[in-house]
Design an enzyme around this catalytic site. Structure first.
Site, mmCIF file in Angstrom:
data_model
loop_
_atom_site.group_PDB
_atom_site.id
_atom_site.type_symbol
_atom_site.label_atom_id
_atom_site.label_comp_id
_atom_site.label_asym_id
_atom_site.label_seq_id
_atom_site.Cartn_x
_atom_site.Cartn_y
_atom_site.Cartn_z
ATOM 1 N N GLU A 285 15.536 6.063 0.980
ATOM 2 C CA GLU A 285 16.574 6.816 0.252
ATOM 3 C C GLU A 285 17.556 7.460 1.225
ATOM 4 O O GLU A 285 18.757 7.504 0.977
ATOM 5 C CB GLU A 285 15.942 7.860 -0.671
ATOM 6 C CG GLU A 285 14.945 7.302 -1.679
ATOM 7 C CD GLU A 285 15.427 6.103 -2.467
ATOM 8 O OE1 GLU A 285 16.645 5.992 -2.707
ATOM 9 O OE2 GLU A 285 14.589 5.260 -2.836
ATOM 10 N N TYR A 372 16.411 -6.639 -2.298
ATOM 11 C CA TYR A 372 15.861 -5.840 -1.195
ATOM 12 C C TYR A 372 15.339 -6.745 -0.077
ATOM 13 O O TYR A 372 15.763 -6.637 1.071
ATOM 14 C CB TYR A 372 14.683 -4.985 -1.682
ATOM 15 C CG TYR A 372 15.019 -3.914 -2.697
ATOM 16 C CD1 TYR A 372 15.317 -4.245 -4.017
ATOM 17 C CD2 TYR A 372 15.012 -2.574 -2.343
ATOM 18 C CE1 TYR A 372 15.600 -3.263 -4.952
ATOM 19 C CE2 TYR A 372 15.294 -1.581 -3.275
ATOM 20 C CZ TYR A 372 15.587 -1.929 -4.577
ATOM 21 O OH TYR A 372 15.872 -0.963 -5.500
#
Ligand SMILES: [Zn+2]
Length: 591
Positions: A285, A372
């Site tokens: 994050e 991803y």
């Protein structure tokens, strides 16, 4: 001009929103936000202005003090309704008064019983990918950025927090007024608000954690390395442009591992495991501060640019904390998860491509590990052609050249061909970016930590010998995770029971490992785990954890009749995004 983004009514030939001043009143009784938003556009606006809305009540529109005409188009299932403002006559300001609905896709309203603390209600937003339009009218495309300021009225004694700078708070009758401003321009999907019983612990000069009070001390310990990660991010990618990096630990129904809301990342409480095993989530994050929030995908079709780069950055930060062996181990487990997702979609299907047309497709329905991990492997393939120092220079320059901008896959390819021509020539760009499946010549990620796991798997598969407790005692959580991922399923019942003890699954706080173990157990008919299945799906909302459990329940004959009733018992606890995902799983299995 034809729409550039299949998920938005935004017309880039019109004026763009530059700044919004919000006044938001949070009403827990009605489960609504009563809002007023004053928009400033980037240029004088002539002709219509199109905004996105979905399930939003529009009450009034004014410009320069006079009512302005507007209309709402047909309600499309994914896009919602186009709100068209009449000619602003060359003005740059417009004010819209609106009200959210209780079922707004971006808002989750929790009763006190649904929080960790159990005393107060809680509200949080999740706008990515296309849910900001259920909170306020906007150009809900990642290619439009705006700054904002906000006044949020929340009932006493609750605290409001936003992914923005705090500018103060004061009492206002039975409520408190919180003031925020967001000086860095953001795309709408990064708008974020939470209201609840929230307290704060400082971690470092630029970092703090916000959480319900019961979790504050544990969260502060778990997140203690954040300042070090921030320094590593800056070393890799250049200055941190958002001033502060704070984190908010959400109640258990938060559907994701984390959401990279700028200045205030939202995190699942399952990350607070007591052993820092899931710090890769923080690294991930945090990395979005550069790759994603600063340099953004132009549309959700270019999502890999956001998540592939962020996974790359995450592993580089993890390399500093856990060494290359640890980072490569996580790369291996990530790739396994990607293959699981590809098999679920079908190996030749569109969602196994990094970029494909998503016209008419809900972006939430095709979210997977493909952007991803295939994106990550693609970037590592480029890095290995030119070597790390050249690639690091390229990455810093790429980020520096695209700060606060959004770009498409094609713009990235163009940039790559100019700046790193050797890599662009050596790697099959078409195969990586546009073709389904996974290239045969993808880079591998050697790790002695993973090799140790492979040896135990070999013992089991070739000789039927499960590991001894002392052979796994010093394994990291990631090693256990890899072991569980790679075990065949179904297993003999007796082996499930033995593994349960050897891996001490009854006491693990690593819910991703528990989820994997429950998946194996269900598929193997090890019915003793049922109470733990119930406890997990009743207390954890993170989709990555509970979706595989429901998938196993729904596809295994003995547990199939249990899946739907179990889901219905806990439906109310879960986020609308989680509910629709699990509904999808059950539906596909005819339940
Ligand atoms: Zn991410």
């Amino acid at each position: 001009m034809p729409p550039h983004d299949p998920h938005s009514y935004t017309d880039l030939s019109q004026a763009r929103i530059e700044h919004i001043a919000f006044r938001l009143e949070v009403d827990f009784e009605e489960r609504r936000i009563h809002g007023r938003a004053s928009y400033r556009l980037d240029r004088p606006c002539r002709g219509p202005l199109d905004l996105d809305t979905r399930g939003l009540d529009i009450l009034a529109v004014h410009s320069a003090g006079a009512p302005l005409r507007w209309d709402l188009g047909a309600d499309e299932p994914i896009l919602g309704q186009r709100m068209r403002l009449a000619d602003l006559g060359g003005r740059r300001e417009v004010e819209i008064q609106f009200r959210t609905r209780p079922e707004a896709g971006a808002l989750q309203w929790l009763t006190p019983e649904q929080t960790g603390g159990g005393q107060h209600p809680y509200l949080f937003t999740q706008c990515q990918p296309i849910n900001a339009r259920t909170v306020f009218p906007c150009q809900d495309s990642p290619s439009v950025r705006f700054t904002y300021e906000a006044e949020v009225l929340a009932p006493t004694p609750l605290t409001a927090v936003m992914a923005a700078a705090v500018r103060g708070a004061e009492d206002a009758g039975p409520a408190r007024r919180f003031r925020f401003s967001m000086p860095q321009p953001i795309p709408s999907y990064l708008f974020a608000l939470a209201v609840g019983d929230i307290t704060r612990r400082d971690l470092g000069p630029r970092t703090a954690v916000f959480t319900e009070p019961y979790l504050a001390d544990d969260a502060a310990w778990e997140f203690a390395q954040t300042e070090q990660m921030l320094a590593e991010g800056e070393r890799l990618f250049g200055p941190y442009d958002w001033e502060r990096y704070d984190m908010l630990v959400l109640p258990p129904s938060f559907p994701y591992g984390g959401m990279e809301n700028p200045r205030l990342t939202f995190m699942t409480p399952t990350i607070v495991a007591g052993n820092r095993a899931l710090v890769n989530l923080i690294a991930h994050e945090l990395a979005h501060s550069w790759t994603g929030n600063l340099v953004t995908n132009a549309t959700w079709e270019d999502f890999w640019l956001n998540e592939g780069w962020t996974t790359y950055a995450e592993r580089r930060i993890i390399e500093v904390l856990e060494g290359p062996e640890g980072a490569n181990l996580r790369a291996q487990t990530g790739r396994n998860t990607m293959f699981r997702d590809m098999r679920n979609f079908g190996m030749d299907s569109d969602p196994t491509r990094l970029k494909f047309s998503q016209k008419g497709i809900d972006p939430e329905s095709v979210v997977s590990y493909v952007p991803y991990e295939k994106g990550y492997s693609f970037l590592v393939a480029l890095e290995r052609v030119v070597g790390r120092s050249a690639f690091d220079r390229f990455a810093r320059e790429y980020i520096g050249d695209h700060r606060f901008q959004s770009l498409t896959t094609e713009a990235f390819v163009d940039y790559l061909q100019r700046k790193l021509p050797a890599a662009a020539r050596a790697v099959n760009l078409r195969a990586w970016l546009y073709e389904p499946g996974f290239p045969d010549d993808a880079p591998s990620f050697p790790s002695s930590l993973a090799d140790a796991v492979s040896e135990r798997l070999f013992d089991y598969q070739e000789q039927g010998r499960l590991p001894q407790r002392e052979q796994v005692a010093d394994w990291t959580s990631s090693q256990t995770y890899l072991f569980l991922q790679m075990l065949p399923r179904p297993l003999p019942l007796e082996d499930c029971r033995t593994l349960d003890q050897i891996l001490d699954m009854a006491h693990t706080r690593i819910v991703v490992n528990l989820s994997n173990f429950l998946n194996i157990s269900i598929r193997s008919g090890y019915q003793e785990v049922l109470p733990r299945v119930e406890a997990l799906v009743g207390s954890v909302g993170r989709m990555f954890v509970i979706e595989p459990v429901f998938r196993a329940l729904a596809t295994t004959p003995w547990s199939r009749p249990l899946a739907r009733p179990l889901f219905e018992r806990y439906r109310e606890r879960h986020h609308p995004i989680t509910v629709s995902t699990i509904e999808g799983v059950l539906h596909r299995e005819g339940l």
